[in-house]
Design an enzyme around this catalytic site. Structure first.
Site, short mmCIF file in Angstrom:
data_model
loop_
_atom_site.label_atom_id
_atom_site.label_comp_id
_atom_site.label_asym_id
_atom_site.label_seq_id
_atom_site.Cartn_x
_atom_site.Cartn_y
_atom_site.Cartn_z
N CYS A 126 7.58 -1.00 14.82
CA CYS A 126 8.44 -0.75 13.65
C CYS A 126 9.79 -0.14 14.03
CB CYS A 126 7.72 0.13 12.65
SG CYS A 126 6.23 -0.65 12.04
N HIS A 178 12.84 3.02 7.72
CA HIS A 178 11.80 1.99 7.89
C HIS A 178 10.88 2.04 6.68
CE1 HIS A 178 8.61 -0.41 9.37
NE2 HIS A 178 7.77 0.61 9.52
N ASN A 197 5.62 -3.65 4.31
CA ASN A 197 6.09 -3.28 5.65
C ASN A 197 6.19 -4.55 6.49
OD1 ASN A 197 6.46 -2.36 8.24
ND2 ASN A 197 4.80 -0.84 8.18
O1 UT7 Z 1 4.97 1.08 10.09
C1 UT7 Z 1 4.56 2.13 10.90
C2 UT7 Z 1 3.12 2.22 10.93
N1 UT7 Z 1 2.41 2.40 9.70
C3 UT7 Z 1 2.57 3.42 8.84
O2 UT7 Z 1 3.48 4.21 8.93
C4 UT7 Z 1 1.52 3.58 7.80
C5 UT7 Z 1 1.05 5.00 7.71
N2 UT7 Z 1 -0.12 5.22 6.90
C6 UT7 Z 1 -0.18 4.97 5.57
O3 UT7 Z 1 0.74 4.44 4.99
C7 UT7 Z 1 -1.39 5.47 4.81
O4 UT7 Z 1 -2.18 6.27 5.65
C8 UT7 Z 1 -2.27 4.33 4.20
C9 UT7 Z 1 -1.53 3.65 3.07
C10 UT7 Z 1 -2.68 3.34 5.27
C11 UT7 Z 1 -3.53 4.96 3.60
O5 UT7 Z 1 -3.19 5.94 2.66
P1 UT7 Z 1 -3.83 7.39 2.73
O6 UT7 Z 1 -3.29 8.14 1.60
O7 UT7 Z 1 -3.60 7.95 4.11
O8 UT7 Z 1 -5.34 7.08 2.45
P2 UT7 Z 1 -6.62 7.50 3.30
O9 UT7 Z 1 -6.79 6.58 4.44
O10 UT7 Z 1 -6.60 8.98 3.56
O11 UT7 Z 1 -7.77 7.23 2.24
C12 UT7 Z 1 -7.87 8.00 1.02
C13 UT7 Z 1 -9.00 7.40 0.20
C14 UT7 Z 1 -10.28 7.18 0.99
O12 UT7 Z 1 -11.37 7.38 0.10
P3 UT7 Z 1 -12.18 8.76 0.08
O13 UT7 Z 1 -12.70 8.94 1.48
O14 UT7 Z 1 -11.17 9.80 -0.31
O15 UT7 Z 1 -13.22 8.51 -0.95
C15 UT7 Z 1 -10.22 5.72 1.39
O16 UT7 Z 1 -11.49 5.18 1.61
O17 UT7 Z 1 -8.61 6.10 -0.28
C16 UT7 Z 1 -9.56 5.10 0.18
N3 UT7 Z 1 -8.82 3.89 0.49
C17 UT7 Z 1 -8.53 2.94 -0.40
N4 UT7 Z 1 -8.84 2.81 -1.70
C18 UT7 Z 1 -8.40 1.72 -2.34
C19 UT7 Z 1 -8.26 3.56 1.70
N5 UT7 Z 1 -7.62 2.37 1.58
C20 UT7 Z 1 -7.79 1.97 0.29
C21 UT7 Z 1 -7.36 0.83 -0.42
N6 UT7 Z 1 -7.69 0.74 -1.73
N7 UT7 Z 1 -6.64 -0.15 0.14
#
Ligand code: UT7
Length: 334
Positions: A121, A261, A291
């Site tokens: 990225c 980004h 992204n």
């Molecule tokens: O481009 C450079 C590289 N990439 C990035 O910079 C991306 C960086 N990361 C992110 O943007 C975020 O971490 C994500 C969008 C990937 C995930 O968001 P998050 O707020 O960090 O979610 P999380 O992984 O902490 O998950 C929170 C909750 C979990 O449920 P519990 O354990 O709280 O019950 C996940 O299982 O949300 C759940 N979850 C989802 N729910 C619905 C994770 N992905 C999804 C989904 N839909 N797609």
């Protein structure tokens, strides 16, 4: 190749072109593919839809060529006048053969040399440093930098942690010697290889060549530990942007735009908050493209091109796989 050894000059972006595929993959579409929903995706990422390049035999270069041709048409520049083509990408058409060489040939840049940059990225941001150095050294006159990624070719559409974020697209920028005092001003770049365990494609490289086992275990798809990447992206993009602003003594009221980004709207908001910029001074199009990895920065510039004026102070910031990250300061030239 136009070798001009005319001494140090400031490099400027003098033209832009962009291409996104027609097909829209909406949050509603994703609801039918994985266990997710529109509210979660929009609240956690700011994304509504992304573009996907459909059709067989359409690689990353397909989009890069379209973006480059648009730029050349807009600027009315004969392709034979281009000295160098750089493609920043993590989804090259093929391993080994540089995608940039294919792009240069297809657009008719017969006098150019071409190679790819892989910094995930941060690819376009790092590429801007290379392109502007080639110009400011006086070595070349016209350098075409393209950020292009067909993320749909490496995303597992059964993995809700990644498939909701990424999209396909390409953007191109022309670098030439500035005819004013505006252009590439400063950069602060860093990397940390220990971050590669959190964001990678495990197989297909020299570390773990492709085999039946790697295919069976889905090791050719993009993997990310979202939470760790998120935290690192926020802290490093904020630090880098602050450093650039401080050491160039830029009054934040005088910044025209932050050009961040587009990985997650929450990361973008955190960076803007840290450097005290209101949302109207933050370039943002994540809602419609997601992204697009190396393409996010040129797609932003292209979307905001008409709003820019000579002398506008732009602060770029990016973070990506490697880890790679940084910030840069550019004054707009047209
Ligand atoms: O481009 C450079 C590289 N990439 C990035 O910079 C991306 C960086 N990361 C992110 O943007 C975020 O971490 C994500 C969008 C990937 C995930 O968001 P998050 O707020 O960090 O979610 P999380 O992984 O902490 O998950 C929170 C909750 C979990 O449920 P519990 O354990 O709280 O019950 C996940 O299982 O949300 C759940 N979850 C989802 N729910 C619905 C994770 N992905 C999804 C989904 N839909 N797609």
């Amino acid at each position: 190749m136009n070798y001009i050894n005319s001494g140090p000059k400031k490099a400027a972006i003098t033209g832009l072109g962009a291409y996104v595929p027609k097909h829209r993959l909406t949050n509603a579409d994703l609801e039918k593919m994985v266990d997710t929903n529109d509210e979660w995706i929009f609240a956690r990422t700011g994304i509504k839809e992304r573009r996907i390049l459909k059709g067989q035999h359409k690689p990353t270069s397909f989009m890069a060529i379209k973006a480059a041709k648009k730029l050349l048409r807009k600027k009315n520049i004969a392709p034979r006048r281009i000295d160098m083509v750089i493609v920043a990408t993590i989804t090259p058409d093929m391993n080994v053969a540089a995608t940039a060489a294919q792009v240069a040939t297809e657009i008719g840049a017969v006098n150019a040399f071409a190679y790819d940059i892989q910094a995930a990225c941060s690819g376009f941001l790092y590429g801007m440093s290379t392109a502007s150095s080639m110009i400011s050294s006086g070595r070349y006159k016209k350098v075409l930098l393209i950020g292009a990624d067909k993320m749909s070719s490496i995303v597992d559409y059964d993995d809700r942690a990644t498939c909701i974020i990424f999209g396909d697209g390409a953007g191109a920028a022309l670098f030439e010697a500035s005819d004013s005092d505006y252009g590439w001003e400063d950069e602060y770049f860093r990397s940390n290889g220990s971050g590669r365990k959190y964001l990678n494609i495990k197989a297909g490289g020299s570390l773990l060549p492709a085999s039946e086992v790697t295919v069976e275990n889905k090791m050719h798809f993009l993997y990310q530990d979202g939470k760790t990447v998120f935290k690192s992206a926020v802290s490093e993009m904020c630090n880098a942007a602050e450093k650039i602003i401080k050491r160039n003594k830029i009054d934040t009221n005088k910044i025209a735009y932050l050009v961040p980004h587009q990985a997650n709207k929450r990361i973008i908001d955190a960076v803007a908050k840290r450097i005290n910029l209101p949302s109207q001074k933050v370039m943002n199009n994540i809602e419609k493209y997601g992204n697009t990895t190396a393409a996010t920065l040129p797609l932003l510039l292209n979307d905001y091109e008409k709003k820019l004026s000579p002398g506008d102070k732009l602060i770029f910031a990016a973070f990506g796989g490697g880890f790679t990250w940084g910030a840069a300061y550019l004054t707009w030239s047209y």
